[in-house]
Design a protein around this motif. Structure first.
Motif, PDB file in Angstrom:
ATOM      1  N   THR A  37      50.152  34.255  31.981  1.00 34.11           N
ATOM      2  CA  THR A  37      51.329  33.841  32.752  1.00 34.11           C
ATOM      3  C   THR A  37      52.383  34.941  32.687  1.00 34.11           C
ATOM      4  OG1 THR A  37      52.281  32.681  30.839  1.00 34.11           O
ATOM      5  CG2 THR A  37      50.928  31.383  32.359  1.00 34.11           C
ATOM      6  N   GLN A  73      56.670  33.885  40.537  1.00 31.07           N
ATOM      7  CA  GLN A  73      55.644  33.803  41.571  1.00 31.07           C
ATOM      8  C   GLN A  73      55.556  35.110  42.340  1.00 31.07           C
ATOM      9  OE1 GLN A  73      56.540  30.900  44.559  1.00 31.07           O
ATOM     10  NE2 GLN A  73      54.833  31.472  45.885  1.00 31.07           N
ATOM     11  N   ALA A  98      45.960  41.809  42.304  1.00 28.80           N
ATOM     12  CA  ALA A  98      46.070  40.354  42.332  1.00 28.80           C
ATOM     13  C   ALA A  98      47.546  40.004  42.281  1.00 28.80           C
ATOM     14  CB  ALA A  98      45.313  39.731  41.156  1.00 28.80           C
ATOM     15  N   SER A  99      47.866  38.712  42.347  1.00 24.30           N
ATOM     16  CA  SER A  99      49.259  38.284  42.237  1.00 24.30           C
ATOM     17  C   SER A  99      49.312  36.934  41.544  1.00 24.30           C
ATOM     18  CB  SER A  99      49.922  38.203  43.619  1.00 24.30           C
ATOM     19  OG  SER A  99      49.282  37.235  44.424  1.00 24.30           O
ATOM     20  N   SER A 100      50.455  36.656  40.926  1.00 19.08           N
ATOM     21  CA  SER A 100      50.633  35.386  40.225  1.00 19.08           C
ATOM     22  C   SER A 100      50.916  34.273  41.224  1.00 19.08           C
ATOM     23  CB  SER A 100      51.776  35.493  39.220  1.00 19.08           C
ATOM     24  OG  SER A 100      52.988  35.829  39.873  1.00 19.08           O
ATOM     25  N   ASN A 101      50.451  33.054  40.907  1.00 15.78           N
ATOM     26  CA  ASN A 101      50.733  31.930  41.790  1.00 15.78           C
ATOM     27  C   ASN A 101      52.145  31.398  41.528  1.00 15.78           C
ATOM     28  OD1 ASN A 101      50.588  30.310  39.495  1.00 15.78           O
ATOM     29  ND2 ASN A 101      48.640  29.366  40.035  1.00 15.78           N
ATOM     30  N   LYS A 122      39.122  34.840  45.893  1.00 16.58           N
ATOM     31  CA  LYS A 122      39.900  33.764  45.277  1.00 16.58           C
ATOM     32  C   LYS A 122      39.761  32.515  46.138  1.00 16.58           C
ATOM     33  CE  LYS A 122      44.641  32.249  44.408  1.00 16.58           C
ATOM     34  NZ  LYS A 122      46.077  32.605  44.529  1.00 16.58           N
ATOM     35  N   ASN A 138      52.948  41.353  41.441  1.00 16.24           N
ATOM     36  CA  ASN A 138      51.769  42.168  41.726  1.00 16.24           C
ATOM     37  C   ASN A 138      51.122  42.615  40.416  1.00 16.24           C
ATOM     38  OD1 ASN A 138      51.818  42.213  44.594  1.00 16.24           O
ATOM     39  ND2 ASN A 138      53.544  43.635  44.504  1.00 16.24           N
ATOM     40  N   VAL A 139      49.832  42.319  40.282  1.00 18.25           N
ATOM     41  CA  VAL A 139      49.057  42.731  39.113  1.00 18.25           C
ATOM     42  C   VAL A 139      48.029  43.734  39.612  1.00 18.25           C
ATOM     43  CG1 VAL A 139      47.616  41.970  37.198  1.00 18.25           C
ATOM     44  CG2 VAL A 139      49.388  40.443  38.103  1.00 18.25           C
ATOM     45  N   TYR A 180      43.704  37.250  32.107  1.00 17.07           N
ATOM     46  CA  TYR A 180      44.516  36.195  32.702  1.00 17.07           C
ATOM     47  C   TYR A 180      45.730  35.926  31.828  1.00 17.07           C
ATOM     48  CZ  TYR A 180      42.766  32.860  29.214  1.00 17.07           C
ATOM     49  OH  TYR A 180      42.476  32.203  28.054  1.00 17.07           O
ATOM     50  N   TYR A 230      48.142  34.226  36.587  1.00 15.10           N
ATOM     51  CA  TYR A 230      47.357  35.257  37.252  1.00 15.10           C
ATOM     52  C   TYR A 230      45.982  35.331  36.600  1.00 15.10           C
ATOM     53  CZ  TYR A 230      47.795  38.441  33.275  1.00 15.10           C
ATOM     54  OH  TYR A 230      47.691  39.014  32.023  1.00 15.10           O
ATOM     55  N   SER A 231      45.001  35.838  37.333  1.00 16.15           N
ATOM     56  CA  SER A 231      43.647  36.011  36.813  1.00 16.15           C
ATOM     57  C   SER A 231      42.984  37.134  37.595  1.00 16.15           C
ATOM     58  CB  SER A 231      42.850  34.709  36.964  1.00 16.15           C
ATOM     59  OG  SER A 231      41.506  34.883  36.551  1.00 16.15           O
TER      60      SER A 231
END
Length: 793
Positions: free
Chosen positions: A33, A44, A57-60, A410, A47-48, A31, A65-66
């Motif tokens: 930032t 925001q 996943a993606s960052s908010n 999620k 793409n992770v 996880y 991100y987590s």
């Protein structure tokens, strides 16, 4: 008691869901930032992706991100359009925090230039969803050279507008009050300056805009048709920068930078318009040569200002605070529109947010929010000499929790408590010579609360699902007086007075939302969505423009909350190595408890406003098409919407169905920009829409010495079609590449081929036969060339 029980249920639901998911066994979690290397603003939608594992996943919106994985060695890729892709090798043997900084991708003219949205639209589950970057908004030609967020949204499929110039818009058959417009989470009730010709949002203060038209996520509530979620810039944490513009209709100035160190930053942005003075000067020259309506005169007082401020501080690695505020005000007088009155209106918002990272999997955002909208109508050239004033405000507490259960699940959950106050209208004399007596309608108060939970789950390599549930409830509270009427709502039979904070009327309901994405291949997907929405507010208006004198009221004993059910199907495909994106979407929407008015309705300062209102059903369906080129020297899109909206309200139009005012059958938009050279760029926009519908009187009759209109079919008059071509040519000095001072000249032309588009339709008695009426069309301008100078240092 009812309100306390509802709030208790909402909070318990949120806490139960959070605790339930805590019991899931944990894998190790990566996880952190993600920031912009140059400005340190959080990014925001990054793409992770875990390579070779098909885990994404993606960052908010706050850059968090987590992602949970079994122990092992991985290569994790961080990619974001417009930024350099970064790979990070990770040996995961415990929970690990890795904060990432992404540098902006430097591009040459012949390389790919990215202008698209920031999300992988093939993989996400969102239906009826668009992202507009601020660079994309600034590339679109606009009236007076002012980059306009709201006018850019009007170019998207499914978004309709019925009048020349207005910032208000209708989405998928809904009225414009059914759009939830948020600025840093605070609702904005009138998004327009200068009676709709310019939006309230200064592009220099805006970071990102998300538009939801379909089954929007469960964290959003309170409106039926759309959500426009606008994020302000956080401020550059690396260095002090200044930007500004001197334009034909307005000038603006922005300063941002670190406060003490890179842990905190600020942004201040202001704008002032002198549109009235410019219009008066142009009319004094020669209206005919300039393409202005010959009936225009130079007695105009049109000006506005707006101011944005944002401050944020990173207290430590787990806590951040944000404060943002907006203030805007308009003074509007045009003798061509109303020579006896002027209008004043303004919005104020403030948001205080606390971000907290509880654990590698749990992130929270707690908000205190204030919003106020006030508006007045001042009668000038009349013996009455009065000022009419109305006001509404709200104080909100919101909490959102992101819980990353696993790499495939999620959860987002939270609650909101909103306290509303309404002053529907008051009137007061402006001087001792006025023959008007002071009068004030009873104030209204409403408290609404909601709790929600939403799950995003990857079921398989091809199937992903979003599902959520929102519990809404609201309560009218005193003081107030509620009237009883006879069966046909024409005579008051009794009344009940409610004391301070006494319960008057209570409503509640559940809003389910679900969307499913099926991946056909790595380039295309099909998405299905359903959403039920509830709206507790009503806007009382007999205008399609969105005048500041429109009045917001809560539901009560006679006016129920509006609800809607929408079904959507979407097909998305990437072409040409992701340079082209195609979206085809169809929808069907049913609306309940929508309002319309009786013939000759009296809405102005009427204490029995419920007698002027009828409620019923509406339905809308349509097909939307969008083809977008997202990279290369040329970028842009073509959008087309084929739609129909009808209303069925007992007591209106002889109980027969009829078209809504904003029933616009065809809507075509074409926009594009081309990078000619490192210093020159060209952009253009073309719009074509069918005309909307209005109700006009067939004639007049006299009864008891007074004149009354009589009408034929409701919304039986089809307005003429609307079309317009705009273009802009931008020049950046070559010295921009070698010095701190950067400048740009922008030359734009609004309505390039001088189309006389309808602004207003006046209905007046025929001078030959006074019992009949005639319609007179009014346009404001044809071709409008403008020039602006932009700078940054």
């Amino acid at each position: 008691m009812i309100l306390k029980q509802s709030l208790k249920k909402s909070c318990l639901l949120s806490l139960f869901l959070l605790q339930f998911f805590f019991v899931f066994s944990q894998k190790f979690t990566l996880y952190g930032t993600i920031k912009d290397t140059a400005s340190f603003e959080y990014l925001q939608g990054v793409n992770v992706m875990v390579k070779d594992k098909n885990i994404v996943a993606s960052s908010n919106r706050y850059g968090f991100y987590s992602i949970s994985l079994p122990s092992g060695d991985y290569t994790v890729q961080f990619s974001y359009l417009g930024y350099k892709t970064t790979d990070k090798k990770v040996s995961l043997t415990k929970n690990m925090r890795i904060d990432i900084s992404l540098p902006v991708e430097s591009v040459q003219l012949d390389e790919i230039v990215v202008t698209s949205s920031k999300n992988n639209r093939v993989l996400n589950n969102k239906v009826g969803y668009n992202v507009l970057s601020i660079n994309k908004i600034k590339s679109i030609p606009a009236l007076g050279g002012e980059s306009d967020l709201m006018k850019s949204i009007q170019l998207l499929p499914g978004v309709q507008v019925a009048n020349e110039g207005t910032s208000n818009f209708n989405v998928r058959g809904g009225s414009y009050d059914q759009n939830l417009i948020l600025l840093d989470e605070a609702p904005v009730y009138n998004p327009s300056h200068a009676l709709g010709f310019i939006s309230t949002f200064n592009a220099d203060a805006i970071k990102n805009v998300e538009v939801y038209k379909g089954a929007f996520p469960a964290q959003y509530g309170g409106r039926l048709s759309s959500v426009v979620d606008i994020s302000m810039n956080e401020g550059n944490k690396q260095k002090l920068t200044t930007t500004g513009s001197i334009g034909t209709l307005a000038s603006r100035f922005t300063i941002e930078g670190p406060v003490i160190n890179e842990k905190s930053s600020f942004l201040m942005s202001g704008r002032y318009s002198y549109a009235g003075q410019v219009l008066n000067s142009l009319i004094s020259l020669n209206p005919r040569i300039l393409g202005l309506d010959q009936r225009l005169n130079h007695n105009n007082d049109i000006n506005f200002y707006d101011f944005n401020l944002k401050y944020n501080i990173e207290i430590n690695a787990k806590n951040r605070l944000y404060f943002s505020t907006y203030k805007g005000h308009d003074d509007f007088y045009s003798s061509n529109i109303d020579n006896a009155a002027s209008l004043d209106w303004g919005n104020t918002t403030a948001t205080l947010r606390w971000n907290h990272i509880y654990s590698p999997k749990l992130f929270s955002n707690i908000m205190l929010i204030y919003s106020n909208y006030n508006y007045s109508y001042i009668l000038k050239d009349d013996s009455r000499h009065f000022r009419w004033f109305s006001d509404m405000s709200e104080y909100d507490l919101k909490a959102d929790y992101d819980y990353f259960i696993s790499s495939s699940i999620k959860m987002k959950a939270g609650f909101a408590i909103n306290n509303h106050s309404f002053s529907p209208g008051s009137i007061e004399p402006r001087d001792s010579a006025s023959n008007t007596k002071a009068f004030k309608l009873d104030e209204k108060k409403m408290v609404d609360a909601a709790a929600y939970v939403a799950i995003t789950q990857t079921v398989s390599d091809k199937i992903s699902v979003d599902y959520g549930l929102r519990f809404n409830n609201m309560l009218n509270i005193g003081p107030g007086k509620v009237y009883d009427y006879n069966a046909d709502m024409t005579t008051v039979t009794d009344s009940t007075v409610y004391g301070h904070n006494k319960a008057i009327k209570y409503y509640q309901g559940l809003d389910p939302r679900v969307s499913v994405r099926y991946l056909l291949n790595q380039k295309s997907s099909i998405k299905l969505a359903y959403g039920h929405t509830t709206q507790f507010l009503h806007l009382l208006s007999n205008s399609s423009v969105g005048l500041p004198t429109d009045v917001w009221v809560p539901p009560d004993k006679y006016i129920k909350p509006q609800t809607a059910d929408q079904y959507s199907i979407s097909y998305f495909k990437n072409f040409s190595e992701k340079k082209l994106e195609l979206t085809i979407e169809t929808y069907y929407k049913e609306m309940h408890n929508v309002i319309d008015y009786v013939d000759n309705a009296d809405l102005f300062l009427n204490p029995h406003i419920e007698t002027q209102i009828k409620t019923g059903k509406g339905k809308s369906y349509g097909l939307e098409f969008m083809l977008e080129k997202v990279s290369g020297r040329f970028s842009g899109w073509i959008s087309y919407t084929l739609a129909k909206t009808t209303l069925q309200i007992d007591g209106v139009n002889n109980n027969h169905s009829y078209p809504a005012r904003y029933d616009i059958r065809h809507n075509l938009s074409v926009t594009g920009s081309y990078q000619i050279s490192p210093t020159w760029s060209f952009s253009s926009t073309f719009r074509f829409t069918s005309g909307g519908f209005i109700t006009i009187p067939k004639g007049y009759f006299y009864f008891g010495g007074a004149s009354f209109n009589y009408y034929t079919d409701r919304n039986g008059y089809n307005l003429p079609v609307y079309h317009r071509l705009d273009f802009a040519l931008n020049y950046k000095s070559k010295k921009n590449l070698t010095r701190k001072w950067k400048s740009e000249w922008s030359f734009s032309v609004y309505n390039a081929y001088s189309r006389k588009n309808l602004f207003s339709l006046f209905i007046m008695p025929d001078s030959q036969t006074l019992n009949e009426s005639k319609a007179y069309e009014m346009y404001l301008f044809t071709m409008v060339p403008t020039i602006s100078y932009n700078f940054k240092f």
